[in-house]
Design a protein around this motif. Sequence first.
Motif, PDB file in Angstrom:
ATOM      1  N   LEU A   1     -13.430  14.870 -56.509  1.00 13.11           N
ATOM      2  CA  LEU A   1     -13.123  16.298 -56.439  1.00 13.11           C
ATOM      3  C   LEU A   1     -12.481  16.790 -57.729  1.00 13.11           C
ATOM      4  O   LEU A   1     -12.789  17.901 -58.207  1.00 13.11           O
TER       5      LEU A   1
ATOM      6  N   LEU B   1     -17.118   8.337 -45.886  1.00  7.40           N
ATOM      7  CA  LEU B   1     -15.921   8.535 -45.064  1.00  7.40           C
ATOM      8  C   LEU B   1     -16.023   7.933 -43.661  1.00  7.40           C
ATOM      9  O   LEU B   1     -15.081   7.288 -43.192  1.00  7.40           O
TER      10      LEU B   1
ATOM     11  N   THR C   1     -11.498   5.624 -49.019  1.00  4.47           N
ATOM     12  CA  THR C   1     -12.548   6.599 -49.339  1.00  4.47           C
ATOM     13  C   THR C   1     -11.953   7.956 -49.690  1.00  4.47           C
ATOM     14  O   THR C   1     -12.497   8.676 -50.546  1.00  4.47           O
TER      15      THR C   1
ATOM     16  N   LEU D   1     -19.379  13.616 -55.619  1.00  5.33           N
ATOM     17  CA  LEU D   1     -18.564  14.025 -54.478  1.00  5.33           C
ATOM     18  C   LEU D   1     -19.346  13.927 -53.169  1.00  5.33           C
ATOM     19  O   LEU D   1     -18.808  13.483 -52.144  1.00  5.33           O
ATOM     20  N   ARG D   2     -20.602  14.309 -53.172  1.00  2.08           N
ATOM     21  CA  ARG D   2     -21.399  14.269 -51.953  1.00  2.08           C
ATOM     22  C   ARG D   2     -21.543  12.840 -51.433  1.00  2.08           C
ATOM     23  O   ARG D   2     -21.413  12.588 -50.231  1.00  2.08           O
TER      24      ARG D   2
ATOM     25  N   CYS E   1     -19.476  10.364 -52.009  1.00  2.00           N
ATOM     26  CA  CYS E   1     -18.164   9.920 -51.529  1.00  2.00           C
ATOM     27  C   CYS E   1     -17.915  10.400 -50.096  1.00  2.00           C
ATOM     28  O   CYS E   1     -17.349   9.662 -49.271  1.00  2.00           O
ATOM     29  N   LEU E   2     -18.341  11.601 -49.798  1.00  2.00           N
ATOM     30  CA  LEU E   2     -18.182  12.113 -48.434  1.00  2.00           C
ATOM     31  C   LEU E   2     -19.030  11.325 -47.441  1.00  2.00           C
ATOM     32  O   LEU E   2     -18.648  11.173 -46.274  1.00  2.00           O
TER      33      LEU E   2
ATOM     34  N   THR F   1     -12.653  10.010 -53.026  1.00  2.00           N
ATOM     35  CA  THR F   1     -13.129  11.387 -52.886  1.00  2.00           C
ATOM     36  C   THR F   1     -12.249  12.360 -53.664  1.00  2.00           C
ATOM     37  O   THR F   1     -12.758  13.326 -54.260  1.00  2.00           O
TER      38      THR F   1
END
Length: 401
Positions: A301, A269, A293, A262-263, A265-266, A297
């Motif tokens: 999540l 952004l 994205t 997740l980190r 993927c952020l 994400t």
Amino acid sequence: MWRGGATAASAARALRSRLLPDPIHYPATSLAPIASAHTSSSSAPSSAAANSVVEEAAAAAVSVSQQAGSVSDALRHYGRCYWELSKARLSALVVATSGAGYVLGSGNIVDIAGLCCTCAGTMMVAASANTLNQVFEIKNDAKMKRTMRRPLPSGRISPAHAAMWATSVGAAGTALLAWQQIHPVNTWVGAVVGAIPPLLGWAAASTDLSLNAMILPAALYFWQIPHFMALAYLCRDDYLAGGYRMFSFADPTGKRTAWVSLRNCLYMLPLGLFAYNWGLTSEWFGLEASLLTMGLTIGALSFVLEPSPKTARRMFYGSLLYLPAFMAGLLLHRLRNEQKVHNLAEKSELNGVLYGADLQDEERAKQKCEDRKPSRAQSRPPVAYASVAPFPFLPVPIYES
């Protein structure tokens, strides 16, 4: 006495057979010594035979000494060439930094065997890379005074020999590192390697590397982390059987693996907005990349909320769709050079207009401030100053307000 004489005669025949030529292959040179041996006394050899034996022994010693000298010279020559091809001093600096990192990461106990393997493997790989660099740049090095005396430009060693040396030492160093350096950080190291090809392509087509060149490499780097984290979670047993240490081994619940996905993927952004803001693509790519994205994400999540093979597989398939869609949008919406110049001109003109408007506003504000200030010229009558200058001997008149 008879037994001792027979022993001496057999020893003499053995010595003569070793030192004298073979009579079958060299009959002309061997008949004379044999005849002289038969005519002479059997108890002691003649002086001529003794001299020939001594001369042949001395010649053999000289030949052996020459061969030893040639082998020593060859070892010294190629050792010097390998030393220069490997750039040993520079490689030693790389080894020192690698060893320091190993010690710092070892904690309280340092594995000496692992440290030695790490330093040796790093030295071999660095030597291989430096040698291959010189193999590819022979013509360039031959034109420079600083490098024209290197082994390859000077002809002290052939390019094929240098390439074989680089291949062998590189393969040995890689095998040594692979044997000892098995660590979960392999995912991040592999992500760096996977992000380099688009940077190489940009450098091959352009003359400079700008911030625009980092868009696709950054996307590839951050994309690989959730992609391989999902794969490592799904194939933990296979990786364990193969002897690979993956990040998911120390995470039985899958929570840490999901959070890492997740980190990263952020981190992806803002890449679409950067591509538009830096003039690489149009504004549509910023919107499309943000939507892509966001989809990836959301998959990460769901993996965080419920770590399971189902959610990990869903994120994995989403990552497979993300990368080709991102690259296609990047190529579809890229701006050509003429359009980039036009956009930059519009931006500069707009900035000039805004800057001019700001200057006008500042000037108006200053003028208003000056208008609001009381005039100091009216506080003192001009006649007083006029009477002082031309007539300094007269007293200054006093005016009543």
